[in-house]
Structure formats: structure tokens, C-alpha cells
Design a protein around this motif. Sequence first.
Motif, PDB file in Angstrom:
ATOM      1  N   PRO A  96       0.821  -1.214   0.000  1.00 46.15           N
ATOM      2  CA  PRO A  96       0.000   0.000   0.000  1.00 46.15           C
ATOM      3  C   PRO A  96       0.850   1.258   0.000  1.00 46.15           C
ATOM      4  O   PRO A  96       0.551   2.228  -0.712  1.00 46.15           O
ATOM      5  N   LEU A  97       1.917   1.231   0.765  1.00 47.05           N
ATOM      6  CA  LEU A  97       2.788   2.405   0.835  1.00 47.05           C
ATOM      7  C   LEU A  97       3.429   2.674  -0.521  1.00 47.05           C
ATOM      8  O   LEU A  97       3.499   3.808  -0.991  1.00 47.05           O
ATOM      9  N   THR A  98       3.859   1.572  -1.154  1.00 48.06           N
ATOM     10  CA  THR A  98       4.477   1.725  -2.469  1.00 48.06           C
ATOM     11  C   THR A  98       3.470   2.286  -3.464  1.00 48.06           C
ATOM     12  O   THR A  98       3.787   3.189  -4.240  1.00 48.06           O
ATOM     13  N   VAL A  99       2.277   1.727  -3.398  1.00 47.68           N
ATOM     14  CA  VAL A  99       1.222   2.206  -4.311  1.00 47.68           C
ATOM     15  C   VAL A  99       0.963   3.688  -4.073  1.00 47.68           C
ATOM     16  O   VAL A  99       0.868   4.484  -5.001  1.00 47.68           O
ATOM     17  N   VAL A 134      -6.417  22.591   0.298  1.00 47.01           N
ATOM     18  CA  VAL A 134      -5.766  21.286   0.507  1.00 47.01           C
ATOM     19  C   VAL A 134      -6.196  20.710   1.851  1.00 47.01           C
ATOM     20  O   VAL A 134      -6.553  19.534   1.965  1.00 47.01           O
ATOM     21  N   ILE A 135      -6.210  21.561   2.876  1.00 49.25           N
ATOM     22  CA  ILE A 135      -6.611  21.112   4.212  1.00 49.25           C
ATOM     23  C   ILE A 135      -8.081  20.674   4.208  1.00 49.25           C
ATOM     24  O   ILE A 135      -8.435  19.619   4.746  1.00 49.25           O
ATOM     25  N   VAL A 136      -8.930  21.504   3.568  1.00 45.62           N
ATOM     26  CA  VAL A 136     -10.365  21.176   3.537  1.00 45.62           C
ATOM     27  C   VAL A 136     -10.593  19.852   2.809  1.00 45.62           C
ATOM     28  O   VAL A 136     -11.348  18.981   3.277  1.00 45.62           O
ATOM     29  N   ILE A 137      -9.923  19.695   1.670  1.00 44.94           N
ATOM     30  CA  ILE A 137     -10.097  18.464   0.888  1.00 44.94           C
ATOM     31  C   ILE A 137      -9.611  17.260   1.694  1.00 44.94           C
ATOM     32  O   ILE A 137     -10.295  16.238   1.780  1.00 44.94           O
ATOM     33  N   PHE A 138      -8.450  17.414   2.299  1.00 47.74           N
ATOM     34  CA  PHE A 138      -7.905  16.297   3.073  1.00 47.74           C
ATOM     35  C   PHE A 138      -8.862  15.921   4.212  1.00 47.74           C
ATOM     36  O   PHE A 138      -9.209  14.747   4.384  1.00 47.74           O
ATOM     37  N   THR A 198     -14.934  11.369   5.370  1.00 45.36           N
ATOM     38  CA  THR A 198     -15.811  10.515   4.565  1.00 45.36           C
ATOM     39  C   THR A 198     -15.357   9.055   4.650  1.00 45.36           C
ATOM     40  O   THR A 198     -16.167   8.148   4.862  1.00 45.36           O
ATOM     41  N   GLN A 199     -14.060   8.863   4.486  1.00 48.03           N
ATOM     42  CA  GLN A 199     -13.522   7.498   4.553  1.00 48.03           C
ATOM     43  C   GLN A 199     -13.673   6.910   5.949  1.00 48.03           C
ATOM     44  O   GLN A 199     -13.974   5.740   6.116  1.00 48.03           O
ATOM     45  N   ARG A 200     -13.477   7.752   6.932  1.00 47.56           N
ATOM     46  CA  ARG A 200     -13.559   7.304   8.326  1.00 47.56           C
ATOM     47  C   ARG A 200     -14.982   6.829   8.641  1.00 47.56           C
ATOM     48  O   ARG A 200     -15.171   5.780   9.251  1.00 47.56           O
ATOM     49  N   MET A 218      -6.972   2.961   2.985  1.00 54.34           N
ATOM     50  CA  MET A 218      -7.773   3.846   2.144  1.00 54.34           C
ATOM     51  C   MET A 218      -8.126   5.136   2.874  1.00 54.34           C
ATOM     52  O   MET A 218      -8.206   6.206   2.259  1.00 54.34           O
ATOM     53  N   GLN A 219      -8.320   5.005   4.177  1.00 52.13           N
ATOM     54  CA  GLN A 219      -8.697   6.185   4.954  1.00 52.13           C
ATOM     55  C   GLN A 219      -7.623   7.273   4.856  1.00 52.13           C
ATOM     56  O   GLN A 219      -7.930   8.456   4.894  1.00 52.13           O
ATOM     57  N   TRP A 220      -6.392   6.856   4.728  1.00 51.25           N
ATOM     58  CA  TRP A 220      -5.308   7.836   4.626  1.00 51.25           C
ATOM     59  C   TRP A 220      -4.885   8.082   3.188  1.00 51.25           C
ATOM     60  O   TRP A 220      -4.487   9.186   2.834  1.00 51.25           O
TER      61      TRP A 220
END
Lengths: 380, 403
Positions: free
Chosen positions: A12-15, B226-230, B236-238, B259-261
Motif C-alpha cells: 500500500p505504501l508503495t502504491v 488542501v486542508i479542507v479536501i484532506f 468521509t472514509q472514516r 484507504m482512509q489515509w
Amino acid sequence: MRSAAWRGRFTPLTVLLLLLLAVPLLIGCTTDVDSPDGWAGAVRADEFTILQEKAGELVAIRLGGADNPGTADIDERVAWRFPGDGDDVDLDAVYASPILDGNTLYVAGHSGEVVALDLTFEPPQIVWVRDLDENIVASPAFDGRTLYVGTEAGTIVPITVASGAVGQPIAQAGERIWSAVLLEGGALYVAALDKRVRAISPAGGTIWAQPTELSGAVPGDSALQGDLLVVGSFDRRLHALDAGTGAEEWVFDGDGWFWARPVIAGDTIYAASTRGSIYALNAGGSDASRVRWRFNQLDSEIRAAPVLAGGVLVVAAEEATIWGIDPATGDLRWSAPLPGHRFLADPLVLDSSLIYATTRGDLIEIDPQSGRAAILYERR
Amino acid sequence: MTDTWQLLLETPLVNLMVLLSVISFGSYGAAILVFTVITRLVTFPLTMRTLRATRGLQELQPDMQAIQKRYSDPKRRSEEQMKLYRRKTLSCEDGGVASAVLGYPVECDWKGQNSDKGELFEQYAAHLDRVHSVRVADASARQLKRARKAMSGGINPIGCLGPQLVQLPIFIALFSVIRLTLSQSPEDILELSDRLYDYGPVQNAIPLGTSFLGMNLSANGSFILVIVIFCSMWLTQRISSSRTAAQAGSQQAQTQQMMQWMLPLMFGWFAMFVPAGLGLYWAASTLIGLVLQWVFVGPGDFTWGSLIPGFVRTRIGLPAEIETRTERERRLERERARAASGDSEGDTDGSEPPGTDGAGEDGGGRDERRGGKRKDGRRRRRSGSRQARGGSRSRRRRGNPRG
């Protein structure tokens, strides 16, 4: 086991890293926001013709002597390039037409740097460089002692050429100035993207300012003859103003933006639109603005100023063709297709020919009588 | 191909954006926000499909886990999962066939589930014939069509991809539109002249203003955006990951964590290299998506308290471990069960066998097992699949103990 651990922990990190690297690369391939190229016209200085070869880089070409200059050795014909390796100058791109005064060339770059070059040296020596901290698109005006530089901050900045001293800005338009500053009869005529036209004194006072704004911004150069100031606009109109008062005398509705500088010749105005139409209009009298003829065979934008040369109205369409039109009737005299070339710069008018600098840094000479085209210099 | 793309999508969008800018009193930033709302409205049916699929998957989680526990053979497991995805629900409340044929309302006393539509409808017809003496064959073709159409449920596990793919061309076109309309170089504005329709307000609006809330929309990398999007994408992912009951340390949990990060980082990074105008669109679109998800799907196990790091929680006197919504509901359920029966039955949530095809003539086997009948002997009128499928969140919220 190790392989599984590697897959589990690092894939995942690499991706992620690959994606993070790929995205800027992808964008780099697709975006070119704010990457100006410039469209400065060529200028003739003795045996040199100077043009912008690529964004922010000037080249001086020797043209005399070659029977067939298009095939002559390019390296031998390039006299110099500017900025050179040791020159601490960044012009970014050049839109403003360079001004030649004796042996000194004044160049205003989009970066905001204005440079005075002494052409008696080869390569030329920098006399002075001044950074105005604002982008420059408009061609400056010059009265022999002072350059009046219009900036994207909406200011007119005077620069004393003898010393390079930068004076206080003498006007403050509400928007960018892209239109060439005109100097005539002790007044500077300034049209800006704030949809207003002003006449200001070089000393700093306002002579007149239009009380109401035009319906569109003014991007291109205006034409001035006598008391008639003709201004093209994004509102697809040509505005004729009284140069003494700023009063609007008439308005002509066209089919596209009027960005190219109009031509005033006697009682006729020739104007070209970005939709490829060329109009011949009555300049004054009871039927002012009446269309004498319209030529619209050009399926291309027109940004380069039309010129009257050798009794022919010569118009360069952006996409690859130069046209010769009968100024009295609007009939086509000739056309010179030049595939692969784009024309945005105003032509250099010589005694018997016109020289166009193309967007990719080539030089093309046109005989206005016959339409014969010759490629004088082709950038490698 | 390029010409078609420009003619059909890019050029209309250019003109729309310029027109919206005119309507928004010359503010291109406001035009982008209006456009985002319009896009969200236009794609709302698709978004709803995505959200329904998400909610459906969420509700299937207990059954999915039960399948995973029950079947060790991957092929069989996959088959059972597909059956679960295809499972449709039909109730007399949905069908309305009996009412249509009889001309008066019929009490809703049937609900069935089956992964075969035909079988499910036949079960319903048999029920009507036996209990209400209604012959479905007498109904008109139109009534039958409507009844068959009323079958709800059935989940496409990759259903969320379709709407995203539909939106992709709009997104790509918007990228070039914002680039084109926000560009401040004379060449790019000259290029615009060929794209604008012969409509005065659109033509006269050029050049567009690029300043919005202190940002230059044509400049790359607005830090605020950038902050808002992040943050919005991370949230959303959380929230999404909190809905699926992945076991800690499992492959699924690791993927969710990644995926969350990864997505917020990727899009945050992306926003650094595009004009702020495009970043504004993303930020607004993500925030709207977040709100829609919260409203139509719910927050799942997410609690705002979970955003506070453990070490901060201990310092301000809160328990270091957060009790999720599900955990809290389970605990309350256990407590109620103990209080009601006097003995500790233990938690059976998620360990029940999954719903099976052909729920029988009256199709209410699962409801019956779970106490779905009212005191007066009639079934609940709720026809949603959540109740029938053992998705017990709503029931637990109401505090109904099992057993």
C-alpha cells in the motif's frame, strides 16, 4: 514468509508513493495554466532583425546578403541571443513590441523586467534592468526620454531611459492594462480590462476618463488619428471616441472580439475580429460606422494587426494563412497558405515587404503586392 | 474525437461556467460553488444508488460475516455471497396487486425474500390466492408489471462504480474548463473567443475575476483548500469504514485503514498541483457528499469523540478507549436482556445464520424468529429490507431485546 510480509506491509505504501509521484506528472502533461508564450512583433535594427525566438528569449538574425535566406546556415545568421548565459534577466515572455531608439533597444518582459540593451555590442550589453514587480503585456509608449509602461496592476510606470530611474505610477486603472499605451499630443491614452478608456497627462493628472464603462473589456491596441480614437473590445464592438473629450461618437457591432489593432486610413477604418471577419467602415460623417464591405472567408481568429502596405490590406489569420485584400472593394487579391505557422504578432512594416514573427519563432517575409512568402528564418 | 468532446461537453461547460459567473455577480468562485450544487443535483439519483448500495452492503454485514464463518470453501462462500447480493424483497405493501384487483385495500400480511424474482412473485401470488382468494392472473399486465417492479433490494456490490464512471467525463471536462476559463495569459483568453457562444452576457464577462475569499483561483496549491479536501475526504472514509464491521487486524481492516489515509493524501497532494478553482470544486463536492452520506446512510459507528486521540482523552478525563455506537448498543442490549431474563444470554449479534432463499409461503420466517409479530398477531407494516434481513440497527435503537 518475507515475501508475504513485504506484500502485507509495504505494498500500500508503495502504491501510495507511486500515485503521489504519478499525479503531478499526469498534471504536468495536461495543464498549462498561466504559461505565457508572448507575441511580440519583430523589430529591425540595421542589419539585424530581432524577434522573440521562444518565450522570453530574443534572437537577432542577419538577413542581408542571402539570395535564398531560407536555406542559409542558421547558425551563421544568428548574431546573438538574449538573455545570454551570463545575463541575470528573466523576461518570462514578451508581448510588448520592443522599442528601438538609436542603438538602444528597450524590451519589457511579461515578468515585469524592463531591459535597456546597447546594440553596438555583439552580443548586446545590458544598460540597465528594472523590475516593476508586475506583469507586462501592453506595449509601452516612448517620448524620446521616458518610457511609459502599462502593467497588469493597472498602473502606468514612467522610466527615464537615460538613467533607468523608475518614477511613481501615474495612473491607476481598476484592472490589467493589455492595450498599448498611446502617446499623442501630450496625452497618454490608456484602455484597460476594467472596460474604461482614459486620457492622462504624462505628469500624472487625468485629462478625461469615461464616466461609464464600456460593455466589454479592452484587450487590444487602439488606433488614433486626429481626434478619432478607435477602441476594440470583448463586447464584440468597435467604439469610436473623441480623443479630446472621451465622448463616444459611434459604436459598431461586429461578430467577435476586436483584439487586433484597427487601421485608420483616411475616412476608412479596417478592423478584424476574432471570428475571422474583416470590416471596412466609414470613419466619420453622417454615415459613420457604415460597413463598406466585409470579408469573412477566414475560418480563424485574427489577433495580429492588419496593415495597409503597397495598396493592399494584409491580414494574418492565426491559423496558417496570410491574406491580401483590396482595401477599396474587399476583394481577395491573394492568399499565402503557410501550413504549421501561427500568427499572433503584429508585422514589421518595411519599405517593400512585411515581416511576420510566428509563434514558434520563425520569420516570414511577405510581398504585399504579390503575396509571395519567404521563410527568412526557421527556428530549429 | 477531440472536436466532439469539445462540442458536446467542454464548450457547453465553458459557457455554463461563464454564465454562472455572470449570474453570481462576477464571482467565479461562487459560480464554481453553484456548479457543484447543480452537478450534485443532476447526479443525485446516481448518488442515491451509490448510497443505497452502501447501505445495503452495510446491512448485509452480519449475514456476510456469518457466511464467512460457515463456509470454508471459497467457491461456495462466493456463491452464497452472490445469492445474498441478489436477494430481493417483496411485500404486499410494495406490490399493491391485491388492492388493485379487489379495488379495496388489503391488509399487509406478507413479505418474502428470494434471489429469483420469478419465484418470489409466485410466492406472493400463492399467498394472495390462499389467504385473500385473489387471483393474480386476473390482474392487468400493467398492474403485474408494477407489482414486479416493486421488488426492492438486490445489491450490486460494485454499484458505486457506475455513478463514479458517469461523473468521470464531467470531472475531466471540468478540469480543462476551469483551466481554460481561469487562465490569465492572453493566449488562453484568446482561445476562449472560439469557445464562447454568441450571447452578449457571456462574451462581455471576459476576463473573469479570479479572486474568491482571499484566494487566487487560477493559482495552484491553495493551502486552505488542501486542508479542507484532506479533512473532508478523511472524514468521509472514516465514516464509511466505520460502517463495515471489519475485525481489527484483518486484511479488510488494513485495507480500510490504508484507504482512509491514502485517498485524502492523494487528493490533497493532487490539489497542490491544480488551480485553486478545481480544488474549490473538489472541496465543495466532497463536503456535499459527506453531508449526503450522513443524511441518507447515517454515521455508522462513527462518533465525534473518536477524533480525539487517546492520550488527549486521558488528559481531559475521558476514557482512553472509545465505545463505538455498535458496542454501546450491544452493551445496552445485553444489559436489557439480563434485566429482563435474569440470566446472561450473551451476545448473539452477527452470529445468526444468513437469510436463505425462499422464505416460505408467508415469507416471514425471519421476522417470526425475531419477534417481528405484533401483540395482536399482525406483522409490522414496515417493509424495509433492514428488518427482514436481520440488519438489527434500527430495532436495537428502539431497544427491542432479542429472544
